[in-house]
Scaffold this active site. Structure first.
Site, short mmCIF file in Angstrom:
data_model
loop_
_atom_site.label_atom_id
_atom_site.label_comp_id
_atom_site.label_asym_id
_atom_site.label_seq_id
_atom_site.Cartn_x
_atom_site.Cartn_y
_atom_site.Cartn_z
N PRO A 107 0.98 -1.06 0.05
CG PRO A 107 -0.69 -2.06 1.64
CD PRO A 107 0.31 -1.85 1.08
CB CYS A 108 1.49 2.72 -2.72
SG CYS A 108 0.07 3.54 -3.68
CD GLN A 109 -3.29 3.62 -0.20
OE1 GLN A 109 -2.24 2.72 0.55
NE2 GLN A 109 -4.32 3.18 -0.29
#
Length: 457
Positions: A107-109
């Site tokens: 997850p890259c948020q």
């Protein structure tokens, strides 16, 4: 989720020539699909959100889906899931006890340029858990996908630690210096991503090879009917097409759309064919806007932003901007900003978003718009994943064979499960569910999130 008593459709020759891969942080399965198209057997997928895990299980019925938080997994956990998936795919064949590739997009948020970037976002730690599992599993190759923001100086510390540990583990890396754009890989969407490929030894894998030409939005959406023609789509995401729309679909001119519609084969495709019904339109639940919203959309020029909702109207003769995913329940359940259709005064459907992402029409998503658009927007475009997978093949020395026997998709009930109902179906641990990570109470359930879109802005 697979039927372990089913007869294998894979030939002995295929078993010897198809590399074995697992997909960490798999989501609905964009990375899995791209690697399968390149000729890999993706035998296991890890996804902590049971809604997304259920969608992956539907589209990849021969893959073992482990609904767990990767930060809590060991190499032994991943290998055990891979062994189960391998035995499901190849009944009676001894498990080789190894993996050829580990792939995934943590997850890259926290790194994202599309929102507020936080160097102390706990999701950034998942990058290092991906690295930890590579260190423990020691596969010959790996593929790490993330947003372009990962390369910013703000994230030097976590990035340098990650790449340093991978090199110390014996991997030669490519793609650590600059991002790629999915536009250059046959995707009708500008989407900048970091694709880091690693191989044990001194020789770094080649970079993914771009393709010539670009695909426009008009070409991508070719043959898809207007959902306004079908009242059923007010309450469902699927409908049987009229004879006229079936004929229109069969007459698609765009080579890109013809491939996604299953009218032509993807050149070099080595994925397992899926048994599906092309005359049924899926992923097309309608969004009912107010008259005021429709009026504002009608005044918005192609390629421009509607002032109140800040929604972007797709062009016809060019690509889409990056499709956004919104946020999950652990981050406030914000609805994804869906582009305005170029010809109709409404936001696009999940199927239209999937076309802009490179998904074939047989691939299905959750039946609610909220989950469906999140699944598309969070995923790796399959054509980009396929290009990365093909680049890694050069480091593995495999020549995968194509598969011809079709496999049935999963139980359609998997696509409409709420998070609570998906948890026992996918054997998720209650303490790892997304809802346990909420910082503030959630007031929107899946249907309420859909209803929010009725008055955008």
């Amino acid at each position: 989720m697979c039927d372990r008593h089913r007869v294998s459709v894979t030939s002995a020759r295929a078993r010897l020539t198809r590399p074995i891969a697992v997909d960490l942080f798999s989501g609905a399965g964009g990375m899995s699909l791209g690697f399968e198209q390149a000729g890999y057997d993706v035998v296991a997928a890890v996804e902590y959100d049971p809604v997304h895990a259920a969608t992956h299980a539907f589209n990849f019925p021969e893959c073992e889906v482990l609904c767990r938080d990767a930060s809590n997994l060991s190499a032994a956990d991943v290998l055990a899931a891979a062994e189960r998936g391998f035995k499901c795919l190849h009944p009676g064949v001894p498990w080789p006890g190894r993996l050829d590739a580990v792939v995934g997009g943590p997850p890259c948020q926290g790194f994202s340029t599309g929102g507020k970037r936080e160097h102390d976002d706990e999701r950034n730690d998942l990058l290092l858990h991906f690295v930890r599992l590579i260190e423990e599993l020691k596969p010959p190759t790996f593929c790490l996908e993330n947003v372009a923001g990962l390369l910013e100086s703000k994230f030097d510390k976590v990035r340098e630690e990650a790449f340093g540990r991978l090199r110390a583990a014996g991997y030669a890396l490519s793609g650590t210096d600059k991002p790629v754009n999915s536009l250059n890989f046959g995707v009708p969407q500008s989407r900048r991503r970091v694709i880091v490929l690693g191989a044990l030894g001194d020789a770094a894998p080649s970079r993914p090879t771009p393709v010539e030409g670009e695909v426009s939005v008009e070409e991508a959406l070719d043959g898809l009917p207007s959902p306004a023609s079908y009242a059923t789509l007010l309450d469902s995401d699927e409908v049987d097409l009229t004879p006229e729309d079936v004929e229109r679909r069969a007459s698609i001119k765009s080579p890109y759309a013809r491939i996604l519609a299953g009218l032509e084969a993807l050149p070099g495709d080595k994925s397992r064919p899926r048994a599906w019904e092309p005359s049924t339109l899926t992923g097309s639940r309608r969004t009912t806007h107010t008259e005021a919203t429709v009026s504002r959309f009608a005044k918005t020029e192609l390629g421009a932003v509607e002032p109140k909702s800040r929604l972007y109207r797709l062009p016809l003769d060019g690509p889409s901007r990056t499709l956004r995913a919104g946020t999950g329940s652990e981050r406030g359940s914000h609805t994804s900003p869906r582009p305005i259709h170029p010809r109709e005064d409404r936001v696009i459907t999940v199927r239209e978003a999937a076309r802009l992402h490179g998904y074939p029409d047989w691939f299905r998503f959750h039946t609610t718009n909220w989950h469906g658009h999140r699944q598309v927007g969070n995923s790796v475009p399959p054509p980009l994943a396929r290009a990365a997978a093909l680049a890694l093949l050069g480091s593995l020395g495999y020549s995968p064979v194509a598969l011809r026997a079709a496999v049935s998709l999963g139980d359609v009930s998997l696509l409409s499960l709420s998070r609570t109902k998906a948890q026992p179906v996918m054997d998720a641990l209650v303490e790892e569910l997304p809802a346990t990570r909420i910082r503030k109470p959630i007031t929107q359930d899946d249907q309420a999130a859909d209803a929010y879109q009725a008055e955008v802005g």
